[in-house]
Design an enzyme around this catalytic site. Structure first.
Site, PDB file in Angstrom:
ATOM      1  CB  CYS A 101      31.587  37.025  43.748  1.00 37.46           C
ATOM      2  SG  CYS A 101      31.642  37.082  41.956  1.00 37.46           S
TER       3      CYS A 101
ATOM      4  CG  HIS B  63      32.168  41.931  44.601  1.00 40.29           C
ATOM      5  ND1 HIS B  63      33.001  41.154  45.355  1.00 40.29           N
ATOM      6  CD2 HIS B  63      31.993  41.265  43.442  1.00 40.29           C
ATOM      7  CE1 HIS B  63      33.330  40.071  44.670  1.00 40.29           C
ATOM      8  NE2 HIS B  63      32.727  40.104  43.512  1.00 40.29           N
TER       9      HIS B  63
HETATM   10  N1  GLN Z   1      35.773  33.875  39.125  1.00 41.48           N
HETATM   11  C1  GLN Z   1      34.367  33.970  39.288  1.00 41.48           C
HETATM   12  C2  GLN Z   1      33.629  34.455  38.033  1.00 41.48           C
HETATM   13  O1  GLN Z   1      34.204  35.180  37.249  1.00 41.48           O
HETATM   14  C3  GLN Z   1      34.049  34.863  40.483  1.00 41.48           C
HETATM   15  C4  GLN Z   1      34.522  36.280  40.313  1.00 41.48           C
HETATM   16  C5  GLN Z   1      34.361  37.112  41.550  1.00 41.48           C
HETATM   17  O2  GLN Z   1      34.474  36.643  42.667  1.00 41.48           O
HETATM   18  N2  GLN Z   1      34.147  38.398  41.331  1.00 41.48           N
HETATM   19  O3  GLN Z   1      32.464  34.135  37.860  1.00 41.48           O
END
Ligand code: GLN
Length: 251
Positions: free
Chosen positions: A99, A196
């Site tokens: 992510c 995740h």
């Molecule tokens: N901040 C990033 C987004 O919202 C990644 C979020 C995350 O790692 N879940 O796209």
């Protein structure tokens, strides 16, 4: 064949104090445990933003997810390790980036609050879209003979340029941008993904793929001993059935 107890895998966890959303640390527990079950030694080195990183000591690098704010903080430090990280990747170093960590491997992440510069290791870029892409996700990946399952939650939409191929085709969920029908990226021994979960305990095939690449790079060709993945496979089948019944396809 080489004695397994003489083999050792070192995992470098980059910036755990900032990048560790939704149990991304569980990926490390899985990498370590699947080594130990096979009699291969394993250790993890946590590297924080103040540290100088010696990539020659690492066999697998993990970058977890983070909020936009945390990504902004990390981005400033990344420039310092950019060239060493690039050499590691180009020399087939194994990386799993989830992510926020995935987005940071690319050229940039354009958010409503400003531009977050990436490491520019992969020819990909991310732009914040309207609304977040949240929910369970299922993929068909060339790296696994069974579906890859996980959970996504991102505002960024990631686009791949030439030289990068997707980690998987979306069977259920949104993926890279909610439109292309693809998720994640594969480049050399790097996997970037929005999944995740954590990803690896849920997808032991992907965990073993990473271990195999890391051991091969260090010791030459290796054949990983098969483990009894009955529980992991049963959980995977359950999730697959549960969500594929009410299918929502990105394209
Ligand atoms: N901040 C990033 C987004 O919202 C990644 C979020 C995350 O790692 N879940 O796209």
């Amino acid at each position: 064949m080489r004695d397994k107890s003489s083999m050792k895998i070192t995992v470098g966890h980059l910036y755990p104090e900032l990048l560790n959303l939704y149990g991304d640390r569980g990926n490390i527990a899985c990498l370590m445990q699947r080594c130990l079950w096979r009699g291969i030694r394993a250790e993890t080195i946590e590297l924080n933003t103040e540290e100088d990183i010696d990539f020659t000591k690492l066999d697998i690098v993990l970058l977890g997810g983070g909020s936009d704010r945390e990504q902004m903080l990390v981005c400033r430090r990344l420039k310092k390790i950019q060239e060493k990280f690039r050499d590691y990747v180009e020399n087939n170093g194994v990386v799993i980036a989830v992510c926020g960590g995935y987005q940071l491997l690319g050229k940039y992440y354009q958010t409503d609050e400003g531009l977050i510069e990436g490491l520019n290791l992969l020819d990909i870029y991310t732009e914040q879209g309207e609304g977040r892409l949240i929910g369970n996700i299922i993929l068909d990946s060339e790296l696994s003979d069974i579906p890859v399952v996980g959970f996504e939650n991102h505002g960024g939409r990631t686009f791949l340029n030439e030289g990068c191929r997707p980690f998987g085709k979306v069977l259920y969920g949104a993926g890279n941008d909610g439109k292309s029908g693809y998720e994640g990226v594969i480049y050399k021994n790097v996997i970037g993904t929005y999944l995740h979960g954590p990803l690896l305990p849920k997808n032991s095939r992907i965990c073993d793929y990473l271990l195999e690449r890391a051991l091969e790079r260090k010791y030459g060709s290796v054949q990983l001993e098969k483990l009894d993945d009955w529980l992991e496979i049963s959980a995977n089948k359950y999730i697959f059935k549960r969500f594929m019944k009410r299918r929502r396809i990105a394209v």
